[in-house]
Scaffold this motif. Sequence first.
Motif, PDB file in Angstrom:
ATOM      1  N   SER A 102       1.372  29.998  12.385  1.00 37.85           N
ATOM      2  CA  SER A 102       0.051  29.585  11.903  1.00 37.85           C
ATOM      3  C   SER A 102      -0.885  29.179  13.030  1.00 37.85           C
ATOM      4  CB  SER A 102       0.201  28.411  10.944  1.00 37.85           C
ATOM      5  OG  SER A 102       1.070  28.745   9.895  1.00 37.85           O
ATOM      6  N   TRP A 103      -0.352  28.461  14.014  1.00 38.31           N
ATOM      7  CA  TRP A 103      -1.246  27.951  15.053  1.00 38.31           C
ATOM      8  C   TRP A 103      -1.693  29.026  16.027  1.00 38.31           C
ATOM      9  CZ3 TRP A 103      -4.408  24.015  15.300  1.00 38.31           C
ATOM     10  CH2 TRP A 103      -4.246  23.007  14.341  1.00 38.31           C
ATOM     11  N   SER A 104      -0.809  29.943  16.411  1.00 38.69           N
ATOM     12  CA  SER A 104      -1.285  31.045  17.251  1.00 38.69           C
ATOM     13  C   SER A 104      -2.263  31.907  16.458  1.00 38.69           C
ATOM     14  CB  SER A 104      -0.116  31.864  17.803  1.00 38.69           C
ATOM     15  OG  SER A 104       0.782  32.233  16.797  1.00 38.69           O
ATOM     16  N   SER A 105      -2.064  32.020  15.154  1.00 38.46           N
ATOM     17  CA  SER A 105      -3.006  32.795  14.332  1.00 38.46           C
ATOM     18  C   SER A 105      -4.391  32.157  14.335  1.00 38.46           C
ATOM     19  CB  SER A 105      -2.479  32.913  12.900  1.00 38.46           C
ATOM     20  OG  SER A 105      -1.242  33.595  12.890  1.00 38.46           O
ATOM     21  N   LYS A 106      -4.432  30.831  14.246  1.00 36.54           N
ATOM     22  CA  LYS A 106      -5.735  30.150  14.307  1.00 36.54           C
ATOM     23  C   LYS A 106      -6.397  30.369  15.663  1.00 36.54           C
ATOM     24  CE  LYS A 106      -4.776  26.321  11.143  1.00 36.54           C
ATOM     25  NZ  LYS A 106      -5.142  24.960  10.748  1.00 36.54           N
ATOM     26  N   SER A 107      -5.589  30.344  16.710  1.00 34.86           N
ATOM     27  CA  SER A 107      -6.144  30.552  18.059  1.00 34.86           C
ATOM     28  C   SER A 107      -6.718  31.950  18.198  1.00 34.86           C
ATOM     29  CB  SER A 107      -5.057  30.315  19.110  1.00 34.86           C
ATOM     30  OG  SER A 107      -4.579  28.990  19.048  1.00 34.86           O
ATOM     31  N   ILE A 108      -6.036  32.922  17.630  1.00 32.26           N
ATOM     32  CA  ILE A 108      -6.510  34.312  17.683  1.00 32.26           C
ATOM     33  C   ILE A 108      -7.856  34.447  16.985  1.00 32.26           C
ATOM     34  CG2 ILE A 108      -6.057  36.637  16.770  1.00 32.26           C
ATOM     35  CD1 ILE A 108      -3.007  35.974  17.205  1.00 32.26           C
ATOM     36  N   LYS A 109      -7.926  33.866  15.795  1.00 35.25           N
ATOM     37  CA  LYS A 109      -9.143  33.979  14.996  1.00 35.25           C
ATOM     38  C   LYS A 109     -10.335  33.368  15.732  1.00 35.25           C
ATOM     39  CE  LYS A 109     -10.883  32.895  10.384  1.00 35.25           C
ATOM     40  NZ  LYS A 109     -10.710  32.007   9.233  1.00 35.25           N
ATOM     41  N   GLU A 110     -10.111  32.206  16.327  1.00 32.83           N
ATOM     42  CA  GLU A 110     -11.218  31.529  17.022  1.00 32.83           C
ATOM     43  C   GLU A 110     -11.598  32.278  18.300  1.00 32.83           C
ATOM     44  OE1 GLU A 110     -12.785  28.977  15.692  1.00 32.83           O
ATOM     45  OE2 GLU A 110     -13.788  27.875  17.301  1.00 32.83           O
ATOM     46  N   ALA A 111     -10.611  32.725  19.047  1.00 28.92           N
ATOM     47  CA  ALA A 111     -10.897  33.415  20.316  1.00 28.92           C
ATOM     48  C   ALA A 111     -11.686  34.690  20.088  1.00 28.92           C
ATOM     49  CB  ALA A 111      -9.594  33.719  21.053  1.00 28.92           C
ATOM     50  N   ALA A 112     -11.463  35.334  18.938  1.00 26.97           N
ATOM     51  CA  ALA A 112     -12.154  36.596  18.637  1.00 26.97           C
ATOM     52  C   ALA A 112     -13.662  36.395  18.525  1.00 26.97           C
ATOM     53  CB  ALA A 112     -11.603  37.200  17.347  1.00 26.97           C
ATOM     54  N   ARG A 113     -14.095  35.158  18.420  1.00 24.24           N
ATOM     55  CA  ARG A 113     -15.538  34.879  18.383  1.00 24.24           C
ATOM     56  C   ARG A 113     -16.136  34.883  19.795  1.00 24.24           C
ATOM     57  NH1 ARG A 113     -16.304  29.615  16.049  1.00 24.24           N
ATOM     58  NH2 ARG A 113     -18.347  30.351  15.397  1.00 24.24           N
ATOM     59  N   GLY A 327       6.333  19.731   2.945  1.00 21.13           N
ATOM     60  CA  GLY A 327       5.958  20.806   3.858  1.00 21.13           C
ATOM     61  C   GLY A 327       4.455  21.033   3.891  1.00 21.13           C
ATOM     62  N   HIS A 328       3.992  21.774   4.873  1.00 19.44           N
ATOM     63  CA  HIS A 328       2.569  22.078   4.965  1.00 19.44           C
ATOM     64  C   HIS A 328       2.146  22.897   3.754  1.00 19.44           C
ATOM     65  CE1 HIS A 328      -1.178  23.895   6.527  1.00 19.44           C
ATOM     66  NE2 HIS A 328      -1.253  22.770   7.233  1.00 19.44           N
ATOM     67  N   LYS A 329       0.958  22.617   3.258  1.00 22.55           N
ATOM     68  CA  LYS A 329       0.494  23.267   2.023  1.00 22.55           C
ATOM     69  C   LYS A 329       0.514  24.798   2.128  1.00 22.55           C
ATOM     70  CE  LYS A 329      -4.214  22.738   3.685  1.00 22.55           C
ATOM     71  NZ  LYS A 329      -5.594  22.326   3.520  1.00 22.55           N
ATOM     72  N   SER A 330       0.385  25.337   3.324  1.00 22.27           N
ATOM     73  CA  SER A 330       0.312  26.794   3.465  1.00 22.27           C
ATOM     74  C   SER A 330       1.667  27.472   3.327  1.00 22.27           C
ATOM     75  CB  SER A 330      -0.306  27.162   4.818  1.00 22.27           C
ATOM     76  OG  SER A 330       0.538  26.737   5.871  1.00 22.27           O
ATOM     77  N   VAL A 331       2.744  26.717   3.510  1.00 20.77           N
ATOM     78  CA  VAL A 331       4.077  27.327   3.414  1.00 20.77           C
ATOM     79  C   VAL A 331       4.968  26.650   2.379  1.00 20.77           C
ATOM     80  CG1 VAL A 331       4.080  28.226   5.775  1.00 20.77           C
ATOM     81  CG2 VAL A 331       4.949  25.932   5.348  1.00 20.77           C
TER      82      VAL A 331
END
Lengths: 360, 360
Positions: A102-113, A327-331
């Motif tokens: 999840s956290w690397s995915s968030k980093s990817i999404k933000e960096a793409a900006r 657990g985290h709501k996403s999983v």
Amino acid sequence: MTNIYNFSAGPAVLPKEVLAQAAAEMLDWQGSGMSVMEMSHRGPEFISIYRAAERDLRELLAVPDNYKILFMQGGGLSQNAVIPMNLIGNGDATIDFVQTGSWSSKSIKEAARYAKVNVAATAKDNGYTFVPPQSEWKLTPGAAYLHLCTNETIDGVEIDFVPTAQGATTLVADMSSHILSRPVDVARYGVIFGGAQKNIGPAGVTVVIVREDLLGKAVPYTPSAFDFKNVADNESMYNTPPTYGIYIAGLVFQWLKRQGGVAEMERRNIEKAALLYAALDADDFYQNRVQKEYRSRMNVPFYLRDESKNEAFLAGAKERGLLQLKGHKSVGGMRASIYNAMPIEGVQALVDYLNEFAGR
Amino acid sequence: MTNIYNFSAGPAVLPKEVLAQAAAEMLDWQGSGMSVMEMSHRGPEFISIYRAAERDLRELLAVPDNYKILFMQGGGLSQNAVIPMNLIGNGDATIDFVQTGSWSSKSIKEAARYAKVNVAATAKDNGYTFVPPQSEWKLTPGAAYLHLCTNETIDGVEIDFVPTAQGATTLVADMSSHILSRPVDVARYGVIFGGAQKNIGPAGVTVVIVREDLLGKAVPYTPSAFDFKNVADNESMYNTPPTYGIYIAGLVFQWLKRQGGVAEMERRNIEKAALLYAALDADDFYQNRVQKEYRSRMNVPFYLRDESKNEAFLAGAKERGLLQLKGHKSVGGMRASIYNAMPIEGVQALVDYLNEFAGR
């Protein structure tokens, strides 16, 4: 009252000794007549607190002299923007990522900006249960940097090796949720960063360890308070720093040194993680889905085979003083975060409850 | 020991009751078994702390329903970039400024990195000793907004009126160093912001009060953690918020309500400021250079006529428990910040010392 053990993923448990000292010094820090919260960040009292924290963290992680340690604000998530701003330069940059949760995915999404992003490898299709082997990483020649999240807080996946596949490309590591839990060879990285609220201190402090040659390259629209060079040149006081959080972090660093530093922490963390995973693996009542060699020592997500028992499990845990296991709501499911400040007695209490609830 | 009075400009004095409660609750917040620092920001305990803080601040400042209150990170200085990012839109924007001192000057410099800036009026040539009258402001038709620093912490200049000269242009006010010191008609502003470390709580919390129609217009390179709409839509929990600082701010808000709110604070602040300025004006031993109608009630810079006595003055003050009176390095001299949490007894003690040192 029963002992309380707090398994929150962050903000998270802090050493009792640290909290006790903070309470005792709240109204009068070492005879100064002031709370640390009331001190000018430019006064001699706070400067001494700041420098001790910086020095202790440098010692704990054996940070080489050609690295700056910055105490910033905004959390790990803000660094997902701040790091590209500081490192992509003004050209046509590509950032490589290994997507492990999840956290690397968030980093990817933000960096793409801010730049082109290349997902060099992903474990998404496997539900983030392993780290793709280096031999399969499709890296970009001349990438601005390769970003890794070395411990995925939500997915419970830990990268326990320093990659070599990227060659001369700068490595950037989000170590938010396992920094200080084990030794790290800082010299292999360009930037190491982490929100404080796991192994360092209170939320609101963000630690960035950056190699000096990477300073001074921020893109023009970088807010000046988030330009690593400004922060470094001003000893983290370009802006008023989060003084009280830095003070608590400094107390945590002193506590870590008294315990024997990160080598001793690693020994304890291996022991705690082994104890907990053994209980989860004892039969199929519980399940942790991460491949064994990639399981995190810090964040242990698990599921009950019969998820209709989730609420009963959490209620029983709370009765026994075992807190924040949801657990985290996403999983979904459960998660036990067993950071440095979680004593083995807490893990043993959880294991006892796991066995009891499973009827073993 | 003598009573200690701390005149720091920020981080600054906090109410003793607040610090005492924080110390008492440090290891166990209201029977939860956790420190506030150890709570998940998404758990019911912290959510209740957060919502009470938001509600109390809304009540204290009579914030209308069509305004969001955001608890952010980065300090007032970071907002100098974050506000342009959120408000300039994608067109060819101009931002108007009235330059009244060091902090509006910093805002101008940072904003110029994002948009055209127009200094509609400046008091620079007069050493920042007054507020240029509205009749002389050269405003830009169609400006994105007009930015004011309504209390200049370093220069001791306060704007005690709400401008009308700007017509329909959105007003943005940096109220860092006098927020909550007096009533304010929030509906006249588009954005009010302030670092917490003066009248609100510890450094590391930044309060932003923003009218809802201004949300959702951030430029594409705005870090998502600093996009007001993301912060508003997630109740300041898009990112992990600075939880402990918000808790302390909440205790300060409760303290303010017990004292009688901002109307009572204004009464006290008028009394404290009058007492201090009278001592400075008694003869020419001391000097405050700001025109009387623009003198700040919060930050009182002053100079000794004979500056060779500065060190002796500060040493004698410290002996008497009067701390952090040294002026900002950029302007020299002395500065007494007399925020809400400074009791009149502290101002009286300072006045007694001013008289004693002047040989009156």
